[in-house]
Design a protein around this motif. Structure first.
Motif, PDB file in Angstrom:
ATOM      1  N   LEU A  13     105.567 -38.923  -7.988  1.00 16.86           N
ATOM      2  CA  LEU A  13     104.301 -38.086  -7.151  1.00 16.86           C
ATOM      3  C   LEU A  13     104.460 -37.144  -6.144  1.00 16.86           C
ATOM      4  O   LEU A  13     105.722 -37.556  -5.648  1.00 16.86           O
ATOM      5  CB  LEU A  13     104.034 -39.606  -5.671  1.00 16.86           C
ATOM      6  CG  LEU A  13     103.506 -40.980  -5.875  1.00 16.86           C
ATOM      7  CD1 LEU A  13     103.492 -41.495  -4.907  1.00 16.86           C
ATOM      8  CD2 LEU A  13     102.645 -40.951  -7.252  1.00 16.86           C
ATOM      9  N   CYS A 105     102.135 -38.579 -11.098  1.00 14.63           N
ATOM     10  CA  CYS A 105     100.369 -37.595 -10.311  1.00 14.63           C
ATOM     11  C   CYS A 105     100.879 -36.193  -9.572  1.00 14.63           C
ATOM     12  O   CYS A 105     101.427 -36.199  -8.796  1.00 14.63           O
ATOM     13  CB  CYS A 105     100.541 -38.889  -9.317  1.00 14.63           C
ATOM     14  SG  CYS A 105      99.260 -38.869  -7.681  1.00 14.63           S
ATOM     15  N   LEU A 149      98.191 -38.231 -13.626  1.00 15.01           N
ATOM     16  CA  LEU A 149      97.092 -38.720 -12.394  1.00 15.01           C
ATOM     17  C   LEU A 149      97.335 -37.051 -12.021  1.00 15.01           C
ATOM     18  O   LEU A 149      97.983 -36.839 -11.710  1.00 15.01           O
ATOM     19  CB  LEU A 149      97.150 -39.809 -11.493  1.00 15.01           C
ATOM     20  CG  LEU A 149      97.365 -40.463 -11.923  1.00 15.01           C
ATOM     21  CD1 LEU A 149      97.301 -42.052 -10.619  1.00 15.01           C
ATOM     22  CD2 LEU A 149      95.695 -41.464 -12.217  1.00 15.01           C
ATOM     23  N   TYR A 155      92.298 -42.254  -8.532  1.00  8.32           N
ATOM     24  CA  TYR A 155      93.325 -43.000  -7.544  1.00  8.32           C
ATOM     25  C   TYR A 155      92.706 -44.523  -7.645  1.00  8.32           C
ATOM     26  O   TYR A 155      93.084 -45.321  -7.770  1.00  8.32           O
ATOM     27  CB  TYR A 155      94.337 -42.427  -6.216  1.00  8.32           C
ATOM     28  CG  TYR A 155      94.475 -41.513  -6.197  1.00  8.32           C
ATOM     29  CD1 TYR A 155      95.241 -40.494  -7.075  1.00  8.32           C
ATOM     30  CD2 TYR A 155      94.908 -40.709  -5.247  1.00  8.32           C
ATOM     31  CE1 TYR A 155      96.186 -39.525  -7.205  1.00  8.32           C
ATOM     32  CE2 TYR A 155      95.898 -39.691  -4.615  1.00  8.32           C
ATOM     33  CZ  TYR A 155      95.695 -38.976  -5.757  1.00  8.32           C
ATOM     34  OH  TYR A 155      96.882 -37.799  -5.907  1.00  8.32           O
ATOM     35  N   TYR A 175      92.773 -39.615 -19.268  1.00 15.25           N
ATOM     36  CA  TYR A 175      93.661 -39.386 -17.856  1.00 15.25           C
ATOM     37  C   TYR A 175      94.390 -37.917 -18.491  1.00 15.25           C
ATOM     38  O   TYR A 175      94.843 -36.900 -17.886  1.00 15.25           O
ATOM     39  CB  TYR A 175      95.081 -39.853 -17.247  1.00 15.25           C
ATOM     40  CG  TYR A 175      94.260 -40.743 -16.935  1.00 15.25           C
ATOM     41  CD1 TYR A 175      93.414 -40.909 -15.486  1.00 15.25           C
ATOM     42  CD2 TYR A 175      95.311 -42.127 -16.764  1.00 15.25           C
ATOM     43  CE1 TYR A 175      92.873 -41.934 -14.994  1.00 15.25           C
ATOM     44  CE2 TYR A 175      93.989 -43.395 -15.750  1.00 15.25           C
ATOM     45  CZ  TYR A 175      93.363 -43.128 -15.177  1.00 15.25           C
ATOM     46  OH  TYR A 175      92.926 -43.799 -14.042  1.00 15.25           O
TER      47      TYR A 175
END
Length: 525
Positions: A13, A105, A149, A155, A175
């Motif tokens: 992330l 992400c 993502l 999300y 995606y």
């Protein structure tokens, strides 16, 4: 055949937009996913009480060069790009201690926001993301094994997938497509900025991007597909409009509403523009919107039925009540007061759009039109003329009021399909001729409109009697000018520039009317 779900065990992330990050991180952690992160994202997750492993600890390689290099290492990209279905890849990953990353992400440094803030070029360059796009593209390429993502809007669906055991291949493919669109748009913004820095308004390679606001039921006709995209410039208008009421807008509604709002933005006084099929059928300025509406409607009340209405002031109750007396498809305004909203709420099918502001009619920008195999690009028609730009070419000089009407008429002409001839009297159109192959025909159609409107109003003389006339381009022959004179115009505004200008000037002098040249034309094809 039922798709197999792919579990997520490790996620990376690293986001600039931290909307929803904590909720996503918590959902991943609750499902036993190991969290890797960098910089501000790692800090935010830790502050929320989540266990996070720094990417530098995961890779054994520190962030260097002021953070320019932190994820551009084999332990990250090998973990993303390695194919789990190829034994050779798996063996190499094990040999080099590369652990697979199942979810990436990432959203990117705020380049567009930095440019919009007026930051110095050096600061803009520092907000060009390098590692982010590389990870996005890598994860998207390996969508068979990795979920990517790029937006907080994704999300929720990811969390739902976690509850069901993992992501489906169809989801990961979707995606991935969104990810490549995201990086393409980002690179396009940067390319346009570099072109602007180099003073290239029309660069050798022009990159365009838009975000879909909505799918439309169909295009101009039912057999055509259509959607509305906004380009991120936030120019006041249809893209910034909030629909207060009414049924869904069609492709034609949006096109006509844009035409009406752009036209009404030309005028400083309280003004109303009524549009039908992308052409104004009534335009007026007055002391208030209600008076402007009455004058605009008077020009062509027949065509106004089922039209689009644009105003350049907060819509008030009195004007809303007047407009609601006839069937209207759309009203667009910068704002509307409570009384106006209450009155229009009774018209369930009428769409009310509030944009929050007026567009700047002189703002620079590009306009596009598709052609076979490509598209045409040009600067917006932001041209304007003022009284100081006008050249009186006849013996007779326009009066002060005629000069005001001439300038008004020429601004209207800018928004009427060519060939265009417009008659104006006392700050309001009294005849509009649009889109004809012959300028003479446009003049005659506009005159006939003035005659028809006069009959509906119970008047003896055509509305064009004593008016001024505007032509969007020069009169190539005297016959167009003579048609305008026959309609009752006493002054004319036109660009000039024809090899027969003198012939047209002589015809104006012979008729005893005034004529001015602008030196600027307003073709609208």
């Amino acid at each position: 055949m039922t798709e197999t779900r792919l579990p997520i065990r490790r996620a990376l992330l690293s986001v600039s937009d931290k909307s929803g990050l904590i909720e996503l991180g918590r959902a991943l952690s609750d499902h036993g996913v190991e969290l890797l992160s960098t910089g501000g994202s790692a800090k935010a997750l830790r502050q929320a009480g989540l266990i996070v492993k720094d990417v530098s600890d995961h890779t054994g390689f520190p962030e260097i060069l002021d953070g320019r290099v932190k994820t551009l290492v084999p332990q990250v990209h090998g973990g993303i790009l390695g194919r789990r279905d190829m034994p050779a890849h798996v063996a190499q990953m094990q040999e080099h201690g590369i652990e697979p990353i199942d979810l990436v992400c990432v959203n990117l440094y705020p380049f567009a926001a930095t440019v919009a803030s007026g930051a110095l070029p050096a600061d803009c360059i520092e907000n060009i993301d390098i590692g982010g796009p590389a990870m996005i593209r890598a994860a998207a390429k390996n969508f068979d094994h990795v979920t990517i993502l790029t937006s907080p809007e994704q999300y929720h669906s990811l969390v739902e997938s976690l509850k069901n055991g993992g992501t489906l291949l169809s989801d990961r493919r979707a995606y991935a497509g969104a990810a490549y669109a995201h990086t393409a748009s980002y690179d396009g913004m940067i390319a346009r900025w570099f072109a602007e820095q180099a003073g290239e308004f029309l660069p050798p390679v022009l990159t365009l991007s838009g975000e879909r606001s909505e799918l439309l039921r169909y295009g101009e006709n039912p057999h055509q597909q259509a959607a509305f995209y906004h380009d991120g410039t936030k120019r006041a208008g249809i893209a910034t409009a909030q629909q207060i009421q009414g049924k869904a807008l069609s492709y034609n509604n949006l096109n006509d509403t844009d035409a009406a709002f752009e036209a009404v933005s030309e005028f400083d006084a309280p003004s109303v523009v009524i549009v039908k099929h992308a052409n104004p059928c009534g335009v007026a300025s007055a002391e208030n919107l209600e008076q402007a509406w009455i004058a605009a409607l008077r020009c062509d009340p027949v065509s106004a039925f089922g039209g689009i209405v644009a105003v350049n002031r907060t819509l008030d109750a009195a004007t809303a009540a007047r407009i609601s007396e006839i069937f209207t498809e759309v009203i667009v305004a910068p704002d509307a007061d409570a009384g106006a909203k209450e009155i229009l709420a009774k018209k369930k099918n009428l769409r009310l759009l509030l944009t929050g502001a007026m567009p700047n009619p002189t703002a620079e920008g590009l306009a596009f039109r598709s052609v076979a195999g490509g598209f045409l690009a040009q600067s917006r028609d932001a041209g304007r003329v003022s009284e100081k730009d006008l050249k009186v070419v006849t013996k007779r000089v326009p009066t002060e009021q005629q000069m005001k009407d001439l300038l008004f008429a020429f601004r209207v002409a800018k928004h009427v399909k060519s060939n265009a001839v417009i008659y104006v009297r006392d700050g309001a159109t009294v005849g509009v001729g649009a889109g004809q192959m012959s300028r003479v025909d446009s003049a005659r159609i506009a005159a006939r409109k003035g005659e028809d409107a006069a009959k509906l109003a119970g008047e003896d003389k055509p509305l064009t009697a004593g008016s001024v006339a505007a032509s969007d381009a020069f009169f190539p022959f005297a016959d167009g000018l003579e048609s305008v004179v026959a309609a009752g115009a006493v002054a004319v505004i036109q660009p000039g520039g024809s090899i027969r200008d003198q012939e047209v000037i002589d015809a104006a002098d012979a008729a005893g009317i005034a004529m001015v040249f602008t030196g600027m034309r307003h073709f609208r094809h």
